[in-house]
Design a protein around this motif. Structure first.
Motif, PDB file in Angstrom:
ATOM      1  N   PHE A 139       0.770   7.120  49.008  1.00  0.00           N
ATOM      2  CA  PHE A 139      -1.467   7.127  48.937  1.00  0.00           C
ATOM      3  C   PHE A 139      -0.661   8.398  50.105  1.00  0.00           C
ATOM      4  N   THR A 140      -2.672   9.103  49.853  1.00  0.00           N
ATOM      5  CA  THR A 140      -1.851  10.115  50.998  1.00  0.00           C
ATOM      6  C   THR A 140      -3.685   9.442  51.636  1.00  0.00           C
ATOM      7  N   THR A 141      -2.794   9.783  53.172  1.00  0.00           N
ATOM      8  CA  THR A 141      -3.278   8.575  54.479  1.00  0.00           C
ATOM      9  C   THR A 141      -3.331   9.943  55.732  1.00  0.00           C
ATOM     10  N   GLY A 142      -4.580   8.869  56.471  1.00  0.00           N
ATOM     11  CA  GLY A 142      -4.579  10.471  57.546  1.00  0.00           C
ATOM     12  C   GLY A 142      -5.399   9.588  59.069  1.00  0.00           C
ATOM     13  N   THR A 143      -5.902  10.258  59.523  1.00  0.00           N
ATOM     14  CA  THR A 143      -6.607   9.688  60.754  1.00  0.00           C
ATOM     15  C   THR A 143      -7.926  10.105  60.886  1.00  0.00           C
ATOM     16  N   SER A 144      -8.989   9.221  60.580  1.00  0.00           N
ATOM     17  CA  SER A 144     -10.915  10.003  60.679  1.00  0.00           C
ATOM     18  C   SER A 144     -11.170   9.349  62.135  1.00  0.00           C
ATOM     19  N   SER A 145     -11.802   9.473  62.963  1.00  0.00           N
ATOM     20  CA  SER A 145     -11.913   8.325  64.224  1.00  0.00           C
ATOM     21  C   SER A 145     -13.840   9.214  63.656  1.00  0.00           C
ATOM     22  N   MET A 146     -14.231   7.593  64.312  1.00  0.00           N
ATOM     23  CA  MET A 146     -15.859   7.359  64.265  1.00  0.00           C
ATOM     24  C   MET A 146     -16.023   7.856  65.113  1.00  0.00           C
ATOM     25  N   ASP A 147     -15.484   7.734  67.048  1.00  0.00           N
ATOM     26  CA  ASP A 147     -15.931   7.395  68.026  1.00  0.00           C
ATOM     27  C   ASP A 147     -15.657   9.404  68.768  1.00  0.00           C
ATOM     28  N   LYS A 148     -15.572  10.375  68.349  1.00  0.00           N
ATOM     29  CA  LYS A 148     -15.182  11.424  68.824  1.00  0.00           C
ATOM     30  C   LYS A 148     -16.660  12.623  68.108  1.00  0.00           C
ATOM     31  N   THR A 149     -16.958  12.069  66.953  1.00  0.00           N
ATOM     32  CA  THR A 149     -17.467  13.298  66.816  1.00  0.00           C
ATOM     33  C   THR A 149     -19.330  12.002  66.831  1.00  0.00           C
ATOM     34  N   ALA A 150     -20.497  12.778  66.505  1.00  0.00           N
ATOM     35  CA  ALA A 150     -21.356  11.931  65.503  1.00  0.00           C
ATOM     36  C   ALA A 150     -21.553  12.107  64.380  1.00  0.00           C
ATOM     37  N   LEU A 151     -20.672  13.362  63.871  1.00  0.00           N
ATOM     38  CA  LEU A 151     -20.874  12.958  62.506  1.00  0.00           C
ATOM     39  C   LEU A 151     -20.349  12.654  61.060  1.00  0.00           C
ATOM     40  N   PRO A 152     -19.774  11.916  61.430  1.00  0.00           N
ATOM     41  CA  PRO A 152     -19.959  10.901  60.038  1.00  0.00           C
ATOM     42  C   PRO A 152     -20.229   9.697  59.998  1.00  0.00           C
ATOM     43  N   TYR A 153     -21.113   9.769  61.032  1.00  0.00           N
ATOM     44  CA  TYR A 153     -22.515   8.997  60.978  1.00  0.00           C
ATOM     45  C   TYR A 153     -24.118   9.249  60.808  1.00  0.00           C
ATOM     46  N   GLU A 154     -23.787  10.376  61.493  1.00  0.00           N
ATOM     47  CA  GLU A 154     -25.166  11.401  61.181  1.00  0.00           C
ATOM     48  C   GLU A 154     -24.880  11.571  59.084  1.00  0.00           C
ATOM     49  N   VAL A 155     -24.060  12.118  58.951  1.00  0.00           N
ATOM     50  CA  VAL A 155     -23.801  12.281  57.009  1.00  0.00           C
ATOM     51  C   VAL A 155     -23.519  10.036  56.423  1.00  0.00           C
ATOM     52  N   THR A 156     -23.234   9.421  57.437  1.00  0.00           N
ATOM     53  CA  THR A 156     -23.757   7.924  56.464  1.00  0.00           C
ATOM     54  C   THR A 156     -25.640   7.781  56.620  1.00  0.00           C
ATOM     55  N   LYS A 157     -26.089   8.118  57.806  1.00  0.00           N
ATOM     56  CA  LYS A 157     -27.617   7.852  58.161  1.00  0.00           C
ATOM     57  C   LYS A 157     -28.325   8.446  56.262  1.00  0.00           C
ATOM     58  N   THR A 158     -27.499  10.060  56.339  1.00  0.00           N
ATOM     59  CA  THR A 158     -28.514  10.455  55.163  1.00  0.00           C
ATOM     60  C   THR A 158     -27.944  10.322  54.341  1.00  0.00           C
TER      61      THR A 158
END
Length: 266
Positions: A139-158
């Motif tokens: 698998f291609t794996t890695g980390t992606s925190s939802m707590d360090k920046t608001a960008l992931p939730y901005e993308v999700t909200k849109t």
């Protein structure tokens, strides 16, 4: 703000699982392979891990295609339509902790049943072992925190507001998402006191991860938006580092086995 737009996105797909919450003891989730739509399409999973007393959230999704979305400046954008195969809350068993090997075994099962699960991202908490083990399994794996920046939730909200998310029924994920708050000082997204966002983070991780992968756009023959290019490059760089780490681990293990074989006279 628009809870109706979020709520409309749920119950539009049938989960591939028999349950939406489990501790991998009772009830154990059953998988329905016939519910996996277009299994050859590459999937992404995101895991928000938990410890004693905390649940973990898992979500798996894929891109069905692209849709033209109107913007406020009277222009249009082509953006991905994201479908979720499943959203799962993993609860710790009574008087115990979540066994992360059960989560890894769950991913192996999805792949064995024909799902093209390609990418798996984790929050940064206690995820190192799982990342390394899953890399060794291809698998291609890695980390992606939802707590360090608001960008992931901005993308999700849109994506929710655009009507580009189709997800199965999941009451906890829905309730977590509509209760999210923005910290006025840090600008980060968090849950209110006495609530959680484990499943919400899993959903956001998938939306964010699929949106910012060049492979998503290339597979559907859509030119990538200019405002996404830099973020896509950043994600690709993380993937390259992940793949390089997996190859390094493989060669290190091979060298170790070779040395041991020589020592043992094999």
């Amino acid at each position: 703000m628009s809870t109706e737009a979020v709520a409309r996105s749920f119950c539009q797909r049938q989960s591939v699982l028999s349950v939406d919450t489990t501790d991998f003891v009772a009830p154990r989730p059953s998988l329905y392979p016939k519910r996996i739509i277009r299994p050859d399409e590459p999937r992404m999973a995101h895991v928000d891990l938990g410890v004693t007393g905390d649940s973990a959230g898992i979500a798996v999704g894929w891109v069905e295609g692209f849709t033209k979305v109107p913007r406020s400046d009277k222009t249009f954008e082509m953006m991905p339509q994201i479908n979720f195969d499943l959203i799962l809350e993993v609860r710790p068993p009574r008087n115990g902790e979540i066994e992360f090997e059960n989560i890894r075994g769950f991913f192996y099962k999805l792949r064995e049943q024909g799902m093209n699960l390609k990418w798996i991202s984790f929050d940064t908490y206690q995820s190192v072992d799982s990342i390394q083990i899953l890399r060794q399994q291809g698998f291609t794996t890695g980390t992606s925190s939802m707590d360090k920046t608001a960008l992931p939730y901005e993308v999700t909200k849109t994506a929710f507001y655009d009507g580009r998310v189709k997800a199965p029924r999941h009451e906890k994920a829905l309730s977590e998402i509509v209760r999210l708050e923005r910290d006025p000082q840090s600008g980060l997204i968090d849950h209110p006191p006495n609530f959680s966002k484990d499943c919400a983070d899993a959903v956001a991780g998938v939306v964010y991860g699929l949106t910012y992968r060049r492979a998503t756009w290339a597979r559907h023959g859509v030119p990538i938006s200019r405002n996404l290019i830099e973020m896509v490059r950043a994600v690709e760089e993380k993937d390259r580092k992940s793949d390089g780490a997996r190859r390094t681990t493989f060669h290190s293990q091979a060298a170790h086995l070779g040395n041991r074989a020589a020592r043992d006279g094999i």
